[in-house]
Design a protein around this motif. Structure first.
Motif, PDB file in Angstrom:
ATOM      1  N   LEU A 116       0.818  -1.261   0.054  1.00 43.64           N
ATOM      2  CA  LEU A 116      -0.072   0.022   0.046  1.00 43.64           C
ATOM      3  C   LEU A 116       0.812   1.366   0.021  1.00 43.64           C
ATOM      4  O   LEU A 116       0.284   2.476  -0.194  1.00 43.64           O
ATOM      5  N   THR A 117       2.214   1.031   0.157  1.00 40.78           N
ATOM      6  CA  THR A 117       2.978   2.334   0.092  1.00 40.78           C
ATOM      7  C   THR A 117       4.236   1.936  -0.764  1.00 40.78           C
ATOM      8  O   THR A 117       5.393   2.389  -0.450  1.00 40.78           O
ATOM      9  N   GLY A 118       4.025   1.475  -2.012  1.00 34.62           N
ATOM     10  CA  GLY A 118       4.994   1.178  -2.843  1.00 34.62           C
ATOM     11  C   GLY A 118       6.068   0.407  -2.627  1.00 34.62           C
ATOM     12  O   GLY A 118       7.135   0.364  -3.165  1.00 34.62           O
ATOM     13  N   GLY A 119       5.907  -0.609  -1.425  1.00 38.74           N
ATOM     14  CA  GLY A 119       6.901  -1.546  -1.228  1.00 38.74           C
ATOM     15  C   GLY A 119       7.891  -1.010  -0.229  1.00 38.74           C
ATOM     16  O   GLY A 119       8.700  -1.724   0.200  1.00 38.74           O
ATOM     17  N   TYR A 120       7.659   0.120   0.198  1.00 37.33           N
ATOM     18  CA  TYR A 120       8.596   0.728   1.324  1.00 37.33           C
ATOM     19  C   TYR A 120       7.774   1.111   2.673  1.00 37.33           C
ATOM     20  O   TYR A 120       6.771   1.158   2.890  1.00 37.33           O
ATOM     21  N   ARG A 121       8.748   0.771   3.682  1.00 33.52           N
ATOM     22  CA  ARG A 121       8.492   1.082   5.049  1.00 33.52           C
ATOM     23  C   ARG A 121       8.509   2.777   5.054  1.00 33.52           C
ATOM     24  O   ARG A 121       9.689   3.200   5.280  1.00 33.52           O
ATOM     25  N   VAL A 122       7.516   3.521   5.217  1.00 31.83           N
ATOM     26  CA  VAL A 122       7.360   4.760   5.295  1.00 31.83           C
ATOM     27  C   VAL A 122       8.068   5.338   6.501  1.00 31.83           C
ATOM     28  O   VAL A 122       8.106   4.715   7.474  1.00 31.83           O
ATOM     29  N   CYS A 123       8.055   6.847   6.583  1.00 37.58           N
ATOM     30  CA  CYS A 123       8.882   7.246   7.895  1.00 37.58           C
ATOM     31  C   CYS A 123       8.068   6.877   8.998  1.00 37.58           C
ATOM     32  O   CYS A 123       8.789   6.778  10.132  1.00 37.58           O
ATOM     33  N   ALA A 203      -5.509  15.933 -13.085  1.00 35.06           N
ATOM     34  CA  ALA A 203      -6.164  14.851 -13.541  1.00 35.06           C
ATOM     35  C   ALA A 203      -6.956  14.056 -12.564  1.00 35.06           C
ATOM     36  O   ALA A 203      -7.903  13.334 -12.930  1.00 35.06           O
ATOM     37  N   LEU A 204      -6.651  14.198 -11.390  1.00 33.93           N
ATOM     38  CA  LEU A 204      -7.357  13.836 -10.175  1.00 33.93           C
ATOM     39  C   LEU A 204      -8.808  14.217 -10.111  1.00 33.93           C
ATOM     40  O   LEU A 204      -9.707  13.635  -9.737  1.00 33.93           O
ATOM     41  N   GLY A 205      -8.810  15.589 -10.636  1.00 39.20           N
ATOM     42  CA  GLY A 205     -10.177  16.216 -10.544  1.00 39.20           C
ATOM     43  C   GLY A 205     -10.751  16.155  -9.077  1.00 39.20           C
ATOM     44  O   GLY A 205     -10.185  16.192  -7.916  1.00 39.20           O
ATOM     45  N   SER A 206     -12.184  15.692  -9.211  1.00 43.92           N
ATOM     46  CA  SER A 206     -12.928  15.707  -7.491  1.00 43.92           C
ATOM     47  C   SER A 206     -12.685  14.279  -6.910  1.00 43.92           C
ATOM     48  O   SER A 206     -13.074  14.347  -5.828  1.00 43.92           O
ATOM     49  N   THR A 207     -11.904  13.452  -7.679  1.00 43.36           N
ATOM     50  CA  THR A 207     -11.769  12.139  -6.961  1.00 43.36           C
ATOM     51  C   THR A 207     -10.769  12.138  -5.805  1.00 43.36           C
ATOM     52  O   THR A 207     -10.943  11.010  -5.194  1.00 43.36           O
ATOM     53  N   GLY A 208      -9.827  12.961  -5.698  1.00 42.70           N
ATOM     54  CA  GLY A 208      -8.818  13.010  -4.845  1.00 42.70           C
ATOM     55  C   GLY A 208      -9.166  12.535  -3.477  1.00 42.70           C
ATOM     56  O   GLY A 208      -8.836  11.437  -2.967  1.00 42.70           O
ATOM     57  N   PRO A 209     -10.306  13.232  -2.765  1.00 44.82           N
ATOM     58  CA  PRO A 209     -10.433  12.772  -1.452  1.00 44.82           C
ATOM     59  C   PRO A 209     -11.152  11.335  -1.340  1.00 44.82           C
ATOM     60  O   PRO A 209     -10.896  10.707  -0.366  1.00 44.82           O
ATOM     61  N   THR A 210     -11.823  10.954  -2.456  1.00 40.16           N
ATOM     62  CA  THR A 210     -12.645   9.590  -2.390  1.00 40.16           C
ATOM     63  C   THR A 210     -11.241   8.441  -2.493  1.00 40.16           C
ATOM     64  O   THR A 210     -11.405   7.551  -1.685  1.00 40.16           O
ATOM     65  N   LYS A 211     -10.540   8.775  -3.442  1.00 42.51           N
ATOM     66  CA  LYS A 211      -9.452   7.933  -3.338  1.00 42.51           C
ATOM     67  C   LYS A 211      -8.491   7.832  -1.951  1.00 42.51           C
ATOM     68  O   LYS A 211      -8.057   6.829  -1.909  1.00 42.51           O
ATOM     69  N   ALA A 212      -8.337   8.920  -1.550  1.00 46.30           N
ATOM     70  CA  ALA A 212      -7.465   9.062  -0.322  1.00 46.30           C
ATOM     71  C   ALA A 212      -8.096   8.266   0.753  1.00 46.30           C
ATOM     72  O   ALA A 212      -7.365   7.602   1.455  1.00 46.30           O
ATOM     73  N   SER A 213      -9.497   8.499   0.726  1.00 45.72           N
ATOM     74  CA  SER A 213     -10.100   7.698   2.007  1.00 45.72           C
ATOM     75  C   SER A 213     -10.271   6.277   1.649  1.00 45.72           C
ATOM     76  O   SER A 213     -10.069   5.562   2.719  1.00 45.72           O
ATOM     77  N   TRP A 215      -7.867   4.571   0.382  1.00 42.27           N
ATOM     78  CA  TRP A 215      -6.558   3.972   0.608  1.00 42.27           C
ATOM     79  C   TRP A 215      -6.537   4.002   1.872  1.00 42.27           C
ATOM     80  O   TRP A 215      -5.774   2.836   2.771  1.00 42.27           O
ATOM     81  N   LEU A 216      -6.902   4.943   2.743  1.00 44.43           N
ATOM     82  CA  LEU A 216      -6.865   4.873   4.347  1.00 44.43           C
ATOM     83  C   LEU A 216      -7.381   3.868   4.834  1.00 44.43           C
ATOM     84  O   LEU A 216      -7.310   3.301   5.818  1.00 44.43           O
ATOM     85  N   LEU A 217      -8.736   3.589   4.491  1.00 45.76           N
ATOM     86  CA  LEU A 217      -9.606   2.400   4.914  1.00 45.76           C
ATOM     87  C   LEU A 217      -8.683   1.129   4.473  1.00 45.76           C
ATOM     88  O   LEU A 217      -8.660   0.373   5.552  1.00 45.76           O
ATOM     89  N   PHE A 218      -7.982   1.085   3.720  1.00 46.88           N
ATOM     90  CA  PHE A 218      -7.370  -0.369   3.312  1.00 46.88           C
ATOM     91  C   PHE A 218      -6.244  -0.420   4.336  1.00 46.88           C
ATOM     92  O   PHE A 218      -5.807  -1.664   4.683  1.00 46.88           O
ATOM     93  N   PRO A 244      -4.817  -5.325  -0.728  1.00 48.64           N
ATOM     94  CA  PRO A 244      -3.996  -4.161  -1.345  1.00 48.64           C
ATOM     95  C   PRO A 244      -4.563  -3.884  -3.044  1.00 48.64           C
ATOM     96  O   PRO A 244      -4.522  -2.844  -3.454  1.00 48.64           O
ATOM     97  N   LEU A 245      -4.563  -5.034  -3.746  1.00 50.03           N
ATOM     98  CA  LEU A 245      -4.760  -5.104  -5.072  1.00 50.03           C
ATOM     99  C   LEU A 245      -6.060  -3.968  -5.351  1.00 50.03           C
ATOM    100  O   LEU A 245      -5.883  -3.476  -6.578  1.00 50.03           O
ATOM    101  N   LEU A 246      -7.025  -4.072  -4.482  1.00 53.18           N
ATOM    102  CA  LEU A 246      -8.159  -3.487  -4.731  1.00 53.18           C
ATOM    103  C   LEU A 246      -7.905  -1.896  -4.621  1.00 53.18           C
ATOM    104  O   LEU A 246      -8.867  -1.098  -5.026  1.00 53.18           O
ATOM    105  N   ALA A 247      -6.870  -1.576  -4.337  1.00 48.05           N
ATOM    106  CA  ALA A 247      -6.908  -0.057  -3.906  1.00 48.05           C
ATOM    107  C   ALA A 247      -5.754   0.541  -4.889  1.00 48.05           C
ATOM    108  O   ALA A 247      -5.147   1.418  -4.799  1.00 48.05           O
ATOM    109  N   ARG A 248      -5.287  -0.300  -5.529  1.00 49.59           N
ATOM    110  CA  ARG A 248      -3.920  -0.074  -6.417  1.00 49.59           C
ATOM    111  C   ARG A 248      -4.277   1.107  -7.455  1.00 49.59           C
ATOM    112  O   ARG A 248      -3.479   1.763  -7.534  1.00 49.59           O
TER     113      ARG A 248
END
Length: 489
Positions: A116-123, A203-213, A215-218, A244-248
């Motif tokens: 869910l984070t590109g294969g990285y352990r983020v900060c 290009a995200l348009g108005s979908t950013g918050p939905t996509k972000a939410s 991803w957060l849920l996953f 995770p595939l469903l949020a890719r």
């Protein structure tokens, strides 16, 4: 409730508890493996709720240091056994990175897939002892410093539009869902403030918050309840991770935005800090969406919810302070003007005390420890998981007195009020300390407090008072504004 600025005897606090204490075994029980943790999880989500779950165990064992289970438990391949620290005195141990290791404990005993984070352990999942922690946190500090002058104007532009929409909705239908407006506005504000690129105009348009939410849920699904039937949630949220595939595809769209919008910050990461562009981008995405956006989804409705429940005299006092400071600054909302608003700052601190955006803290003991509580000392073995439920620590009556469980808007006003700030620890550290590359305190600590103040400032520049229906949703307070009284002076 009305503000009363009632404070405990802060000077006596230290004297009362500076005494020789006995070393006692940590009370509590983990019960029968698998069976008890699942039963406890049902109590946590459905039968008791978080506050009662922890308070009932503290009451049962007559201790605010206790061995208990925390979700999600063995069905998610996580070890639920923790030593819970449920008071203001023991809680700060979780900030001391010389005593606790913060590796892979950001979400507790369960860690989401790095897919869910590109294969990285983020900060957020790195311990300060890991070399990349310093590099990534320095990147975040550099970004925040480079954009500090943009915060006030971008906030006022974006949230000015929100307030206009809110007014229109209240006028036409008698109510306005602040959370829905805040989700869209906060997402655009952060992109604008951090990178100068408004997400909804890409290009995200108005979908950013939905996509972000999504991803957060996953990432958080095993740690949440969505209000669905217990059987459904237990099977689909608390037993197996969401694939995770469903949020890719959603994550890819977010990543594409950041790889373009954050180009300048990514250049810095690559040329000055020795981070790969890809790893830096995944970290900027996480810090912006999970930490900042996720935080604003909780913080801003939380502030409004407490103000909606407060006595209207607090609204009047805020309006007077805010309008006076802005008038003194020539009619402009400047950083200096905002910093002079003591009551406004206190209200934000009090909202963060009552409902910290991140309620749980974790850390593995780096060595054998002795933790000092109010009435005893407790021995902790190396490797044991320490856990803190922050609302119990920040509502500790031994620190905050008889009003500890109440919202007191002017609690932190004046010299006595400021003495209590070291017990405001929403940022993974005391409010009196500063984040650095060597600790785990939130790098955006000061920005979060500023944004909270700006919401209050702009709100009471426009309105004398308001009413709202206050409830709960997934991450925090739900606020539906039902009336707005426009400013008369």
């Amino acid at each position: 409730m009305a503000s009363t600025n009632m404070q405990p005897a802060a000077a006596g606090y230290k004297d009362e508890f500076d005494k020789i204490l006995p070393v006692k075994p940590i009370p509590g029980s983990y019960g029968t493996p698998v069976i008890t943790p699942i039963k406890d999880r049902l109590d946590f989500y459905y039968f008791q709720g978080q506050d009662k779950y922890f308070q009932s165990r503290a009451d049962k064992y007559k201790s605010t240091v206790v061995r208990i289970n925390v979700p999600p438990g063995p069905t998610m391949a996580s070890d639920p056994r923790v030593i819970a620290l449920l008071d203001a005195k023991t809680f700060p141990v979780l900030f001391d990175v010389s005593k606790v290791e913060k590796k892979d404990v950001f979400t507790g005993t369960y860690m989401p897939s790095t897919s869910l984070t590109g294969g990285y352990r983020v900060c957020s999942y790195l311990d300060p002892s890991e070399s990349n922690h310093t590099k990534i946190k320095q990147l975040l500090f550099t970004l925040l410093a480079s954009r500090k002058d943009q915060v006030i104007p971008t906030f006022r532009t974006n949230f000015g539009a929100l307030f206009a929409t809110m007014e229109s909705q209240v006028s036409s239908s008698g109510k306005s869902d602040f959370n829905a407006l805040n989700d869209a506005t906060s997402f655009d504000f952060l992109g604008d403030a951090y990178f100068g690129v408004i997400p909804s105009k890409t290009a995200l348009g108005s979908t950013g918050p939905t996509k972000a939410s999504k991803w957060l849920l996953f990432q958080l699904a095993p740690l949440t309840s969505l209000g669905l039937p217990m059987v459904v949630e237990e099977l689909f949220l608390h037993t197996f991770p969401l694939p995770p595939l469903l949020a890719r595809s959603d994550y890819k769209a977010l990543y594409d935005y950041f790889s373009s919008a954050a180009a300048s910050a990514l250049d810095t990461a690559e040329t000055q800090l020795g981070l790969s562009r890809d790893e830096a981008c995944h970290n900027l995405l996480f810090a912006t969406v999970f930490n900042s956006y996720g935080g604003m989804k909780v913080l801003l409705p939380g502030i409004l919810s407490w103000l909606a429940k407060a006595d209207p005299t607090l609204h009047a006092r805020l309006a007077t302070e805010i309008r006076g400071a802005v008038a003194k600054a020539g009619g402009k909302v400047t950083l200096e003007a905002v910093q002079s608003m003591e009551l406004t700052l206190s209200v934000v601190y009090e909202a963060l005390r009552m409902d910290p955006p991140v309620k749980f803290q974790y850390g593995h003991a780096k060595k054998d420890l002795v933790i000092e509580g109010y009435d005893a000392k407790y021995a902790v073995k190396r490797g044991e998981m320490l856990f803190g439920y922050q609302p119990m620590a920040t509502r500790d009556a031994k620190v905050f007195g008889e009003t500890a469980a109440q919202f007191v808007g002017d609690r932190f006003v004046g010299s006595e009020g400021r003495k209590l700030l070291k017990y405001v620890v929403w940022s993974n550290g005391p409010e009196t300390e500063s984040p650095s590359v060597s600790n785990k305190q939130c790098p955006g600590k000061d920005l979060v407090v500023l944004v909270g103040r700006l919401l209050v400032v702009d709100f009471f520049l426009r309105y004398d008072t308001f009413t709202a229906e206050v409830g709960q949703e997934l991450l925090g307070a739900k606020v539906v504004v039902t009336s707005l009284t426009k400013a008369t002076s």
